[in-house]
Design a protein around this motif. Structure first.
Motif, PDB file in Angstrom:
ATOM      1  N   SER A  20      31.334  42.598  48.984  1.00  0.00           N
ATOM      2  CA  SER A  20      32.207  43.657  48.498  1.00  0.00           C
ATOM      3  C   SER A  20      33.639  43.385  48.914  1.00  0.00           C
ATOM      4  O   SER A  20      33.891  42.673  49.882  1.00  0.00           O
ATOM      5  CB  SER A  20      31.755  45.011  49.032  1.00  0.00           C
ATOM      6  N   LYS A  67      35.614  54.330  43.189  1.00  0.00           N
ATOM      7  CA  LYS A  67      35.721  53.472  44.371  1.00  0.00           C
ATOM      8  C   LYS A  67      35.070  54.156  45.572  1.00  0.00           C
ATOM      9  O   LYS A  67      34.388  53.506  46.364  1.00  0.00           O
ATOM     10  CB  LYS A  67      37.190  53.154  44.672  1.00  0.00           C
ATOM     11  N   GLY A  71      31.868  52.646  47.622  1.00  0.00           N
ATOM     12  CA  GLY A  71      31.998  52.422  49.059  1.00  0.00           C
ATOM     13  C   GLY A  71      30.967  53.198  49.852  1.00  0.00           C
ATOM     14  O   GLY A  71      30.379  52.691  50.810  1.00  0.00           O
ATOM     15  N   SER A  77      34.211  51.543  53.464  1.00  0.00           N
ATOM     16  CA  SER A  77      35.348  52.247  52.870  1.00  0.00           C
ATOM     17  C   SER A  77      35.339  52.045  51.354  1.00  0.00           C
ATOM     18  O   SER A  77      34.584  51.210  50.837  1.00  0.00           O
ATOM     19  CB  SER A  77      36.645  51.705  53.479  1.00  0.00           C
ATOM     20  N   ARG A  79      35.513  50.805  47.714  1.00  0.00           N
ATOM     21  CA  ARG A  79      35.526  49.445  47.174  1.00  0.00           C
ATOM     22  C   ARG A  79      35.626  49.495  45.660  1.00  0.00           C
ATOM     23  O   ARG A  79      34.992  50.322  45.019  1.00  0.00           O
ATOM     24  CB  ARG A  79      34.240  48.686  47.533  1.00  0.00           C
TER      25      ARG A  79
END
Length: 98
Positions: A20, A67, A71, A77, A79
């Motif tokens: 990732s 995102k 994540g 966090s 991604r």
């Protein structure tokens, strides 16, 4: 995001079959590795960046979730890009999408 896809990405992450983030995804695509590329709906820059690359490699692309959601399902966090490194997980995610 489909909860089954969410679960499968999380399981793939725990199995160590996920890359990732831009740096990891780019490095592995340069090595022509990976079976499925997952991109966030709210990341048009990533979609543009990886679309041609994926077409050249004949790599299937799934655009799903935000995102933040992507994540969250891999426990990191936010991604914008996730590369699935296992053919079985890739097939399962593609089946769950339809």
């Amino acid at each position: 995001m489909n909860s089954k896809i969410h679960s499968l990405i999380g399981i793939a992450r725990r199995a160590g079959k996920v890359a990732s983030g831009d740096a990891q995804v780019e490095a592995l695509l340069k090595k022509r590795m990976g079976y499925l590329l997952i991109l966030a709906e709210d990341a048009p820059g990533a979609q543009k960046k990886y679309d041609l690359w994926a077409n050249d490699l004949k790599l299937p692309v799934v655009i799903t979730g935000t995102k933040q959601e992507i994540g969250h399902c891999i426990g990191l966090s936010p991604r914008s890009a996730v590369l699935i490194l296992d053919q079985g997980f890739a097939k399962a995610i593609l089946l769950a999408r339809s």
